[in-house]
Write a protein that holds these residues in place. Structure first.
Motif, short mmCIF file in Angstrom:
data_model
loop_
_atom_site.label_atom_id
_atom_site.label_comp_id
_atom_site.label_asym_id
_atom_site.label_seq_id
_atom_site.Cartn_x
_atom_site.Cartn_y
_atom_site.Cartn_z
N GLY A 86 0.81 -1.22 0.00
CA GLY A 86 0.00 0.00 0.00
C GLY A 86 0.84 1.26 0.00
O GLY A 86 1.96 1.26 0.49
N PRO A 87 0.28 2.35 -0.52
CA PRO A 87 1.01 3.62 -0.59
C PRO A 87 1.16 4.31 0.76
O PRO A 87 2.04 5.12 0.94
CB PRO A 87 0.15 4.46 -1.54
N ASP A 88 0.28 3.99 1.70
CA ASP A 88 0.35 4.59 3.03
C ASP A 88 0.15 3.51 4.10
O ASP A 88 -0.03 2.35 3.78
CB ASP A 88 -0.67 5.72 3.19
N ALA A 89 0.19 3.91 5.35
CA ALA A 89 0.13 2.95 6.44
C ALA A 89 -1.24 2.33 6.63
O ALA A 89 -1.36 1.22 7.13
CB ALA A 89 0.58 3.62 7.74
N VAL A 90 -2.29 3.00 6.21
CA VAL A 90 -3.64 2.58 6.56
C VAL A 90 -4.38 1.84 5.46
O VAL A 90 -5.13 0.90 5.72
CB VAL A 90 -4.46 3.81 7.03
N ALA A 91 -4.20 2.25 4.21
CA ALA A 91 -5.04 1.77 3.10
C ALA A 91 -5.15 0.24 2.99
O ALA A 91 -6.26 -0.29 3.01
CB ALA A 91 -4.56 2.37 1.78
N PRO A 92 -4.04 -0.51 2.88
CA PRO A 92 -4.21 -1.95 2.71
C PRO A 92 -4.75 -2.65 3.96
O PRO A 92 -5.54 -3.59 3.85
CB PRO A 92 -2.82 -2.45 2.34
N VAL A 93 -4.34 -2.19 5.13
CA VAL A 93 -4.81 -2.81 6.37
C VAL A 93 -6.32 -2.63 6.50
O VAL A 93 -7.04 -3.56 6.85
CB VAL A 93 -4.10 -2.19 7.60
N LYS A 94 -6.79 -1.43 6.19
CA LYS A 94 -8.21 -1.14 6.28
C LYS A 94 -9.00 -1.99 5.28
O LYS A 94 -10.02 -2.59 5.63
CB LYS A 94 -8.43 0.35 6.01
N ALA A 95 -8.52 -2.09 4.04
CA ALA A 95 -9.21 -2.88 3.02
C ALA A 95 -9.24 -4.36 3.41
O ALA A 95 -10.27 -5.03 3.28
CB ALA A 95 -8.54 -2.70 1.66
N LEU A 96 -8.12 -4.89 3.89
CA LEU A 96 -8.06 -6.29 4.29
C LEU A 96 -8.94 -6.56 5.51
O LEU A 96 -9.64 -7.58 5.56
CB LEU A 96 -6.62 -6.71 4.59
N GLY A 111 2.88 -7.56 9.32
CA GLY A 111 2.91 -6.35 8.53
C GLY A 111 4.16 -5.53 8.76
O GLY A 111 4.82 -5.65 9.79
N ILE A 112 4.47 -4.73 7.77
CA ILE A 112 5.56 -3.77 7.86
C ILE A 112 4.94 -2.41 7.55
O ILE A 112 4.37 -2.21 6.48
CB ILE A 112 6.69 -4.08 6.85
N VAL A 113 5.02 -1.50 8.51
CA VAL A 113 4.47 -0.17 8.33
C VAL A 113 5.59 0.84 8.51
O VAL A 113 6.29 0.83 9.53
CB VAL A 113 3.32 0.10 9.34
N ASP A 114 5.77 1.69 7.52
CA ASP A 114 6.83 2.71 7.52
C ASP A 114 8.20 2.10 7.82
O ASP A 114 8.98 2.65 8.60
CB ASP A 114 6.50 3.82 8.52
N GLY A 115 8.46 0.94 7.24
CA GLY A 115 9.77 0.32 7.36
C GLY A 115 10.02 -0.48 8.63
O GLY A 115 11.12 -0.99 8.83
N GLU A 116 9.03 -0.60 9.49
CA GLU A 116 9.19 -1.33 10.74
C GLU A 116 8.19 -2.48 10.81
O GLU A 116 7.03 -2.32 10.44
CB GLU A 116 8.95 -0.41 11.95
N ILE A 117 8.64 -3.64 11.30
CA ILE A 117 7.73 -4.76 11.50
C ILE A 117 6.73 -4.36 12.58
O ILE A 117 7.12 -3.86 13.64
CB ILE A 117 8.49 -6.04 11.90
N THR A 118 5.45 -4.55 12.29
CA THR A 118 4.38 -4.09 13.17
C THR A 118 3.59 -5.28 13.68
O THR A 118 3.28 -6.19 12.92
CB THR A 118 3.45 -3.13 12.39
N ASP A 119 3.26 -5.26 14.96
CA ASP A 119 2.50 -6.37 15.54
C ASP A 119 1.03 -6.30 15.12
O ASP A 119 0.55 -5.27 14.63
CB ASP A 119 2.64 -6.41 17.06
N LEU A 120 0.32 -7.40 15.32
CA LEU A 120 -1.07 -7.50 14.89
C LEU A 120 -1.98 -6.50 15.60
O LEU A 120 -2.92 -5.97 15.00
CB LEU A 120 -1.58 -8.92 15.09
N GLU A 121 -1.71 -6.23 16.86
CA GLU A 121 -2.53 -5.28 17.61
C GLU A 121 -2.47 -3.89 16.97
O GLU A 121 -3.49 -3.23 16.79
CB GLU A 121 -2.05 -5.22 19.06
N THR A 122 -1.28 -3.46 16.61
CA THR A 122 -1.12 -2.15 15.96
C THR A 122 -1.78 -2.14 14.59
O THR A 122 -2.40 -1.15 14.20
CB THR A 122 0.38 -1.81 15.82
N LEU A 123 -1.68 -3.25 13.86
CA LEU A 123 -2.34 -3.33 12.55
C LEU A 123 -3.85 -3.20 12.70
O LEU A 123 -4.50 -2.52 11.90
CB LEU A 123 -1.98 -4.65 11.86
N HIS A 124 -4.42 -3.83 13.72
CA HIS A 124 -5.87 -3.72 13.93
C HIS A 124 -6.26 -2.30 14.34
O HIS A 124 -7.33 -1.82 13.96
CB HIS A 124 -6.35 -4.76 14.95
#
Length: 165
Positions: A86-96, A111-124
């Motif tokens: 995704g082009p930004d941090a939110v778009a693909p996570v929100k769609a999925l 997930g990887i957000v802004d170059g950092e591995i992100t945990d599932l809680e943050t993705l949600h």
């Protein structure tokens, strides 16, 4: 020994994955095993609407690309996985996340957000962030409230001055 042309094709795919990961605002790995072809088409359409992209690669090639970029996600590349860029941090996570509400077979794994591995809680949490348009509307409404309150205060002050005269 493997054919040189095959090795070159595989390296080209690894390079493609690496380039997509570098250029993406977010990269989401998810399981899609029980989704039908029609479901995948719908998911691709939803992701495309948000400016994101869905790709399915062989796990070994994806693992090589992520290892080359120093992301330790080897444990996630077990079983069929797809990757959303995704082009930004939110778009693909929100769609999925929205898609997974009606299709239980889709499970976000990493997930990887802004170059950092992100945990599932943050993705949600990111999946529940309102869209950019909604946030801009909320900001405008907040600013309009301040201006409205200022104008009411100034009006009352001017009426007080008129009474004092």
């Amino acid at each position: 020994m493997a054919n040189q042309k095959i090795l070159e094709k595989k390296q080209a795919i690894v390079d493609e994955i690496s380039e997509k990961v570098k250029n993406a605002g977010s990269v989401i790995l998810f399981e899609y095993a029980s989704l039908t072809d029609a479901d995948l088409k719908e998911l691709r359409r939803n992701l495309r609407e948000s400016g994101s992209e869905l790709k399915i690669y062989k796990n070994t090639l994806a693992r090589r690309a992520f290892d080359a970029l120093k992301y330790d996600l080897d444990s996630e590349f077990v079983g069929p996985k797809a990757i959303a860029f995704g082009p930004d941090a939110v778009a693909p996570v929100k769609a999925l996340n929205d898609f997974s509400k009606s299709h239980e077979a889709l499970v976000i794994k990493a997930g990887i957000v802004d170059g950092e591995i992100t945990d599932l809680e943050t993705l949600h949490k990111l999946a529940n962030v309102p869209s950019r348009d909604v946030l801009l509307t909320q900001l405008a409404a907040g600013l309009m409230g301040v201006v409205r309150d200022l104008s009411i205060s100034l009006d009352l002050y001017s009426k007080d001055l008129e009474k004092a005269e």
